[in-house]
Enzyme design. Structure first.
Site, mmCIF file in Angstrom:
data_model
loop_
_atom_site.group_PDB
_atom_site.id
_atom_site.type_symbol
_atom_site.label_atom_id
_atom_site.label_comp_id
_atom_site.label_asym_id
_atom_site.label_seq_id
_atom_site.Cartn_x
_atom_site.Cartn_y
_atom_site.Cartn_z
ATOM 1 N N GLY A 253 -12.881 2.485 3.452
ATOM 2 C CA GLY A 253 -14.175 2.739 4.047
ATOM 3 C C GLY A 253 -14.380 4.174 4.468
ATOM 4 N N ASP B 240 0.298 6.925 15.030
ATOM 5 C CA ASP B 240 0.012 5.757 14.201
ATOM 6 C C ASP B 240 1.147 5.510 13.215
ATOM 7 O OD1 ASP B 240 -1.448 3.555 13.398
ATOM 8 O OD2 ASP B 240 -2.611 4.655 11.912
ATOM 9 N N ILE C 84 -6.442 7.032 -6.729
ATOM 10 C CA ILE C 84 -5.226 6.367 -6.258
ATOM 11 C C ILE C 84 -5.555 5.209 -5.328
ATOM 12 C CG2 ILE C 84 -3.083 6.691 -4.960
ATOM 13 C CD1 ILE C 84 -3.077 9.575 -5.845
ATOM 14 N N GLY D 252 -13.177 6.868 2.833
ATOM 15 C CA GLY D 252 -13.164 7.809 1.724
ATOM 16 C C GLY D 252 -12.264 7.330 0.612
#
Length: 900
Positions: A76, A178, A72, A78
């Site tokens: 960096g 976040d 999908i 994964g």
């Protein structure tokens, strides 16, 4: 660190990201060493070399039970894959990290896996360096905003859904840290907040998530206190949501430390956003729930709450009459000339001196077929009566002869209201006249729920029918069974029917299967054939198509009122369920929702606040001496105290399955033991092992969770495992036989994997327990026919003894075996026991009453309480008590906007 410093780091990081090393070196040349270290630390996260010992996968490979189908996305840190869980046939998303997860990360991730919220991406499983999550179809909000700003309606709708997700997480002590458009997915059913607390888990003081000691988050969406590295709390998420709201409505994100451009926004919305973006956290919204409520208030205009006048007992002031008249005119207009694109909401309170009845007592309201009237039950000085309110005139009046009324429902022509009272099914003319008995002896009101078709037939579920549906002519006569229990499907209860427009097909709720799950089924008169529509829902009502909208099934799931497109002619669902309202009241057992819909596009419902704990400690006098758990919903069932008294095992619903959890009484920590389903846990005598059931199989595993599951026994029609003997040699099981009779069985040598396990039938009954003994157990207690009995073990002195005198449910023994306890409905009862060669018991005596009925969990097959070894304290789990709202919310044209 100052905001200006963060802006410098962010600018350098973005400029160097993705470029060759020579370009990065040139960019960072001459930068002061501290600033350079921060930028290089961020860049290092994007270029971490994967540990070759970690789990990695590619398209077409198998990762445990997960078959990888496609990639999908990749970054960096994964890669994300689409996969299928081969055990369940469920599509999932797997995030595989190039870095291992530490123990704290995995522990907190397992806690987050308990989330069960429509606007939070669900976490299913955790591996050493991968996460298995719900596969969410749609586009990110960031991608959508590249096409331009959103409408105010969509902004308010998505904003309130994001706030609801934050409220759910904040209630569990988890802060996102976040929140940004890239972590918000837009789907057909609304938004899903991604990476909730996983990428940026809340840390403890002095603890960081990375070895680089860099404050995590996206600087552009950080709150001022987060940028400055100060102590922060959940209000940082509300600041980020303010930025997201502004960006959705304008297409632009305000710059850090710069005033937001709010002049072009609607005044009320601008005020909400401005409060989100306050520099001082104390000046912001203090909870996501408050922010959600503010956004919802803007979304639908809501006239002032009104009180229906009691024409016989209340005089209204001129101002009150004028306000009621104006609102009545407005509602009359909306009822007759309702614009298809608009919804209209208001609230109603009960008549003066009365209160609405709780939904678990049969207090759900009922809208008339034409939508102009609403029937409800109110309780006051005159007792419990059925009332009817005219929505276009605001005249409410009680109906004579309806004392003790519960569960009202209308005839299709609106000329009659059916209801239950004093164990009778009755009907009454809403215009006046005495109530008439349709059927006598209908059973207790709790189980009653009726529906009336155009042929003059009433379908309902009296307790005396064995929890099956019966059909009767509305003019009277003899009731006849309309459904039969399907033994092959292990069906237990049929209730809450609702006729579809053809008067032959009907919706009903069925509880059954190995897990005793609730399901919404479609039935037809004259046949016992049924078809499953939905799992894990409340009762449902049908709203036909109108003004270009499809027909909908309306039901409650996980405390939210949902609607899903439904073709009544073909009996088929389509699309996805969307949330109509949140925190709708439902009964703690059976999931009867406190809502009603009319064919004319009107919806009425009540919300409820759920109590914050379900497990309660009592001493022998009935004094509450402590609680376990502090979050609402997901009641703890199947409660078992470990033999050493140091831990508690229980089950809790997680999505569509139950899971086993362990609460450490010494450390006060709760952790999830099973990940793929589990129920009815029991402890080994030395407290080191847990035996539990999943589907038709008994497993055992270390109580610490540090070990593999081992199959003990597999057999058909298995319901539960009830007890593990003190010598460790036997388990007690509950199973159905081929005719649906519930039986207690004895299984030997649960720890001998080489043994050929052949369970032995002991008795017809449930809730079996071993009586403590120094050696092999001599007696087994069990329930049958509403009484508690004692049975001698095979090889012992034969005999069967009845212990309870007036009914008993579920036994527990004191560790020395000299006292036995059982639940007498809403009380705890104790019986002294003589441990001689023959079983002898004293007279039962009530220790203390309980505030409400004890929840047995998983139907009635697993116990909802336990007793300490010395018999000094009782730990009981109750259906989560609800406090329904004092008002009923009425929404005109509620379908407007659904699916847009």
């Amino acid at each position: 660190m100052t905001p200006e410093r963060w802006r410098q780091i962010d600018a350098l990081y973005r400029a160097a990201l993705g470029g060759p090393s020579t370009q990065r070196e040139a960019l960072l040349a001459g930068v002061d060493p501290e600033l350079r270290r921060e930028v290089e630390a961020l860049l290092a996260q994007e270029n971490t070399v994967a540990d070759p010992t970690l789990t990695m996968a590619g398209v077409g490979t198998q990762l445990g039970p997960y078959k990888i189908e496609a990639s999908i996305g990749k970054g960096g840190m994964g890669e994300v894959f689409r996969a299928v869980d081969t055990r369940l046939g469920r599509k999932v998303a797997i995030k595989i990290s190039s870095l291992p997860f530490d123990a704290r990360f995995e522990r907190e991730a397992r806690a987050i896996s308990a989330f069960n919220h429509p606007h939070i991406c669900t976490l299913y499983d955790v591996g050493p360096n991968y996460l298995v999550m719900e596969l969410v179809e749609g586009e990110t909000l960031a991608a959508r905003l590249k096409k331009g700003r959103l409408s105010i309606d969509d902004t308010l709708r998505y904003g309130s859904q994001i706030a609801a997700a934050l409220a759910e997480a904040h209630a569990k002590g988890i802060t996102h840290r976040d929140l940004k458009p890239g972590n918000i997915m837009i789907t057909k059913s609304g938004v899903k907040v991604l990476d909730f607390g996983l990428a940026k888990l809340q840390t403890q003081p002095g603890e960081m998530l990375t070895a680089t000691n860099v404050v995590m988050g996206t600087p552009a969406y950080m709150a001022p206190e987060q940028l400055e590295g100060k102590a922060a709390d959940a209000r940082m998420d509300l600041y980020a949501l303010g930025l997201v709201l502004h960006e959705m409505a304008t297409g632009k994100r305000p710059q850090q430390q710069q005033p937001a451009a709010l002049d072009a926004l609607p005044r009320q919305f601008a005020q909400v956003v401005e409060r989100c973006l306050a520099q001082d956290p104390d000046n912001r919204w203090q909870s996501a729930r408050d922010l959600k409520a503010a956004l919802e208030m803007i979304a639908i205009p809501s006239p002032k709450v009104y009180t229906p006048p009691n024409t016989g007992t209340r005089r209204w002031l001129a101002a009150g009459l004028l306000a009621a008249a104006v609102l009545a005119v407005m509602i009359g207009y909306w009822l007759r000339q309702m614009p298809a694109e608009k919804a209209f909401k208001f609230s109603m309170v009960p008549p003066e001196g009365t209160s609405f009845l709780h939904v678990s007592q049969g207090g759900a309201p009922a809208l008339s077929p034409e939508g102009l009237r609403i029937a409800f039950v109110a309780e006051g000085r005159g007792g419990r009566l059925l009332w009817v309110l005219s929505l276009d005139g605001f005249s409410a009046r009680p109906l004579a002869g309806t004392e003790g009324a519960t569960s009202p429902f209308w005839s299709p022509n609106g000329r009659w209201i059916g209801f239950f009272s004093q164990s009778n099914l009755k009907k009454v003319d809403p215009e006046g006249g005495q109530a008439q008995v349709v059927a006598s002896g209908s059973g207790r009101p709790y189980y009653n729920s009726g529906t009336w078709n155009a042929e003059g037939q009433i379908l309902y579920s009296p307790l005396v029918s064995g929890n099956l549906l019966v059909l009767i002519n509305a003019s009277g006569g003899q009731p006849a069974l309309a459904t039969e229990r399907n033994v092959e499907l292990l069906e237990e209860n049929h209730y809450y029917p609702t006729f579809l427009p053809d008067g032959r097909h009907y919706l009903l709720e069925v509880r059954g299967g190995p897990e005793l799950d609730l399901g919404l089924w479609l039935g037809i008169l004259g046949s016992n054939d049924r078809r499953l529509l939905l799992k894990g829902t409340s009762n449902a009502q049908y709203a036909p198509p109108r003004s270009g909208t499809p027909g909908y099934l309306v039901f409650a799931r996980n405390g939210n009122l949902m609607a899903q497109p439904f073709d009544a002619g073909h009996g088929t669902l389509s699309g996805e369920a969307v949330t109509v309202a949140e925190h709708v009241a439902v009964t703690p057992v059976g999931n009867l929702g406190d809502f009603t819909v009319s064919p004319t596009g009107i919806l009425a419902y009540r919300t409820a606040d759920v109590a914050a704990h379900e497990l309660v400690w009592y001493d022998r006098s009935g004094k509450e001496v402590g609680t376990i758990g502090d979050r609402p919903g997901n009641p703890r069932n199947n409660v078992r105290i470990s033999p050493d008294g140091k831990a508690i095992a229980f089950t809790r619903q997680a999505g569509e399955t139950q899971e086993v959890w362990i609460h450490d009484l010494v450390r006060g920590v709760t952790s999830r033991l099973t990940l793929n389903g589990g129920r009815s846990p029991v402890w080994s005598p030395e407290s080191s092992q847990i035996a539990f059931v999943r589907q038709d199989t008994i497993y055992r595993m270390p109580a610490t969770g540090a070990g593999a599951e081992v199959v003990v026994w597999r057999g058909p029609r298995l319901i539960s495992v009830n007890d593990w003997s003190g010598d460790g040699k036997y388990l007690l099981l509950t199973r159905w036989d081929e005719k649906g009779v519930r039986q207690t069985w004895l299984l030997s040598e649960p720890r001998d994997d080489a043994a050929k396990h052949e369970p032995v039938l002991l008795a017809n009954g449930i809730h079996a327990q071993f009586a403590p003994a120094n050696g092999a157990p001599r007696w087994v207690s069990y329930d049958n026919g509403g009484q508690t009995n004692i049975l001698a073990m095979p090889g012992g002195v034969p005999g069967t003894w009845q212990v309870s005198a007036d009914g008993g449910n579920g036994t527990r023994f004191r560790r020395d075996g000299r006292e036995l306890y059982f639940s007498g409905g809403q009380s705890f009862v104790a019986v002294e026991v003589d441990r001689g060669p023959l079983f002898r018991a004293g007279a039962p005596r009530v220790l203390f009453p309980t505030p409400r009925a004890i929840a047995t969990g998983q139907g009635q097959y697993a116990q909802g309480y336990d007793v300490t070894a010395d018999g000094s304290k009782f730990l009981a789990t109750f259906p989560a008590p609800e406090t329904p709202a004092a008002t009923i919310t009425v929404v005109m044209n509620w379908q407007a906007g659904l699916g847009k």
